[in-house]
Design a protein around this motif. Structure first.
Motif, PDB file in Angstrom:
ATOM      1  N   PHE A  71       0.826  -1.207   0.000  1.00 52.85           N
ATOM      2  CA  PHE A  71       0.000   0.000   0.000  1.00 52.85           C
ATOM      3  C   PHE A  71       0.862   1.260   0.000  1.00 52.85           C
ATOM      4  O   PHE A  71       2.027   1.216   0.370  1.00 52.85           O
ATOM      5  N   ASN A  72       0.269   2.367  -0.414  1.00 59.60           N
ATOM      6  CA  ASN A  72       0.963   3.650  -0.457  1.00 59.60           C
ATOM      7  C   ASN A  72       0.248   4.656   0.429  1.00 59.60           C
ATOM      8  O   ASN A  72      -0.935   4.514   0.706  1.00 59.60           O
ATOM      9  N   THR A 174      -1.129   4.354   5.280  1.00 63.48           N
ATOM     10  CA  THR A 174      -1.287   3.789   3.948  1.00 63.48           C
ATOM     11  C   THR A 174      -2.773   3.669   3.627  1.00 63.48           C
ATOM     12  O   THR A 174      -3.575   3.326   4.488  1.00 63.48           O
ATOM     13  N   ILE A 175      -3.107   3.978   2.391  1.00 64.86           N
ATOM     14  CA  ILE A 175      -4.508   4.079   1.979  1.00 64.86           C
ATOM     15  C   ILE A 175      -5.019   2.738   1.459  1.00 64.86           C
ATOM     16  O   ILE A 175      -4.414   2.126   0.574  1.00 64.86           O
ATOM     17  N   LEU A 176      -6.153   2.324   1.997  1.00 59.58           N
ATOM     18  CA  LEU A 176      -6.802   1.078   1.601  1.00 59.58           C
ATOM     19  C   LEU A 176      -8.023   1.398   0.743  1.00 59.58           C
ATOM     20  O   LEU A 176      -8.630   2.461   0.891  1.00 59.58           O
ATOM     21  N   PRO A 177      -8.420   0.484  -0.145  1.00 58.39           N
ATOM     22  CA  PRO A 177      -9.590   0.746  -0.988  1.00 58.39           C
ATOM     23  C   PRO A 177     -10.898   0.697  -0.193  1.00 58.39           C
ATOM     24  O   PRO A 177     -11.136  -0.235   0.566  1.00 58.39           O
ATOM     25  N   LYS A 178     -11.722   1.702  -0.409  1.00 56.52           N
ATOM     26  CA  LYS A 178     -13.012   1.784   0.283  1.00 56.52           C
ATOM     27  C   LYS A 178     -13.874   0.565  -0.013  1.00 56.52           C
ATOM     28  O   LYS A 178     -14.501   0.008   0.894  1.00 56.52           O
ATOM     29  N   HIS A 179     -13.885   0.143  -1.271  1.00 58.46           N
ATOM     30  CA  HIS A 179     -14.754  -0.977  -1.639  1.00 58.46           C
ATOM     31  C   HIS A 179     -14.337  -2.287  -0.970  1.00 58.46           C
ATOM     32  O   HIS A 179     -15.159  -3.171  -0.787  1.00 58.46           O
ATOM     33  N   VAL A 180     -13.085  -2.400  -0.559  1.00 55.82           N
ATOM     34  CA  VAL A 180     -12.641  -3.583   0.183  1.00 55.82           C
ATOM     35  C   VAL A 180     -12.901  -3.399   1.671  1.00 55.82           C
ATOM     36  O   VAL A 180     -13.333  -4.333   2.350  1.00 55.82           O
ATOM     37  N   LEU A 181     -12.663  -2.198   2.186  1.00 53.64           N
ATOM     38  CA  LEU A 181     -12.960  -1.936   3.600  1.00 53.64           C
ATOM     39  C   LEU A 181     -14.436  -2.174   3.901  1.00 53.64           C
ATOM     40  O   LEU A 181     -14.780  -2.640   4.992  1.00 53.64           O
ATOM     41  N   GLU A 182     -15.305  -1.856   2.957  1.00 51.90           N
ATOM     42  CA  GLU A 182     -16.747  -2.036   3.170  1.00 51.90           C
ATOM     43  C   GLU A 182     -17.167  -3.499   3.164  1.00 51.90           C
ATOM     44  O   GLU A 182     -18.238  -3.832   3.651  1.00 51.90           O
ATOM     45  N   LEU A 183     -16.330  -4.384   2.635  1.00 47.70           N
ATOM     46  CA  LEU A 183     -16.662  -5.815   2.610  1.00 47.70           C
ATOM     47  C   LEU A 183     -16.562  -6.447   3.986  1.00 47.70           C
ATOM     48  O   LEU A 183     -17.266  -7.397   4.294  1.00 47.70           O
ATOM     49  N   ASP A 184     -15.645  -5.933   4.806  1.00 49.04           N
ATOM     50  CA  ASP A 184     -15.435  -6.494   6.143  1.00 49.04           C
ATOM     51  C   ASP A 184     -16.314  -5.776   7.151  1.00 49.04           C
ATOM     52  O   ASP A 184     -16.266  -4.568   7.279  1.00 49.04           O
ATOM     53  N   THR A 185     -17.108  -6.551   7.862  1.00 48.83           N
ATOM     54  CA  THR A 185     -17.917  -5.943   8.913  1.00 48.83           C
ATOM     55  C   THR A 185     -17.054  -5.599  10.125  1.00 48.83           C
ATOM     56  O   THR A 185     -17.373  -4.708  10.878  1.00 48.83           O
ATOM     57  N   ASP A 186     -15.937  -6.313  10.281  1.00 51.15           N
ATOM     58  CA  ASP A 186     -15.020  -6.047  11.387  1.00 51.15           C
ATOM     59  C   ASP A 186     -13.601  -6.064  10.845  1.00 51.15           C
ATOM     60  O   ASP A 186     -13.027  -7.121  10.598  1.00 51.15           O
ATOM     61  N   VAL A 187     -13.033  -4.876  10.641  1.00 52.77           N
ATOM     62  CA  VAL A 187     -11.692  -4.776  10.061  1.00 52.77           C
ATOM     63  C   VAL A 187     -10.652  -5.462  10.938  1.00 52.77           C
ATOM     64  O   VAL A 187      -9.624  -5.919  10.452  1.00 52.77           O
ATOM     65  N   ASN A 188     -10.923  -5.623  12.226  1.00 49.44           N
ATOM     66  CA  ASN A 188      -9.984  -6.290  13.132  1.00 49.44           C
ATOM     67  C   ASN A 188      -9.806  -7.769  12.800  1.00 49.44           C
ATOM     68  O   ASN A 188      -8.812  -8.365  13.188  1.00 49.44           O
ATOM     69  N   GLN A 189     -10.759  -8.366  12.102  1.00 46.69           N
ATOM     70  CA  GLN A 189     -10.692  -9.784  11.760  1.00 46.69           C
ATOM     71  C   GLN A 189     -10.066 -10.021  10.400  1.00 46.69           C
ATOM     72  O   GLN A 189      -9.976 -11.160   9.958  1.00 46.69           O
TER      73      GLN A 189
END
Length: 194
Positions: A71-72, A174-189
């Motif tokens: 990531f960048n 580092t910037i993560l894609p929104k469309h992938v972040l929205e797939l996870d209900t819990d980013v910690n997992q």
């Protein structure tokens, strides 16, 4: 008596040191990079297996290091440790040092081909500052009073008061894609998929 002997031995050893045989090192020019077997490979010696690739969740150095290669960030550092744009082509500091406005580079895409927008930056900011996210890296970003993405290429943050390392802190997220972040209900997992 022993301390005098140690002192004389130390002086004798130092007198025998000659640094003229050591060639100087040029730290101003990065070393030449060459491709191995066509490139696109990176071999690293890590202290252990990475448990995940979300950089702001990295609990061990291997995950943090790997995430940094994937990531960048908006900003990065040049060879002289000066800030320079990475995902941001330019930035402006205004409002007495309290507002940072980043303009994203055009044509930047994620590995899945989707275009980077300020919505991705805002989603990453929201993820790291969420009380539900278990990260030790949120401190600098929690000082932001307001974050907004007024258009696809502009990301703006405003602090309640001037924060000296504010600009440098954006080289660490580092910037993560929104469309992938929205797939996870819990980013910690979020973990490596085998």
């Amino acid at each position: 008596m022993n301390r005098y002997i140690c002192a004389w031995i130390s002086l004798a050893l130092l007198a025998g040191c000659n640094d003229t045989d050591i060639p100087p090192v040029d730290y101003t020019t990065p070393p030449a990079r060459t491709a191995v077997d066509g490139g696109d490979r990176l071999a690293l010696a890590l202290s252990g297996d990475a448990t995940g690739l979300v950089p702001f969740l990295a609990g061990e150095s291997s995950a943090s290091e790997l995430g940094g290669f994937i990531f960048n960030a908006l900003l990065t550092y040049d060879a002289h440790l000066n800030l320079k744009g990475e995902l941001a082509e330019r930035w402006d500091v205004s409002n007495g040092g309290r507002t940072l406005t980043f303009t994203l580079r055009q044509g930047v895409t994620f590995s899945d081909g989707k275009t980077l927008t300020s919505a991705d930056v805002l989603a990453t900011f929201k993820a790291i500052t969420s009380p539900a996210t278990q990260t030790p890296y949120s401190g600098d970003y929690l000082l932001v009073q307001q974050a907004e993405a007024p258009d696809a290429r502009t990301f703006r943050v405003t602090y309640a008061e001037p924060f000296v390392p504010a600009l440098a802190s954006w080289a660490g997220l580092t910037i993560l894609p929104k469309h992938v972040l929205e797939l996870d209900t819990d980013v910690n997992q979020t973990r490596l998929k085998e």
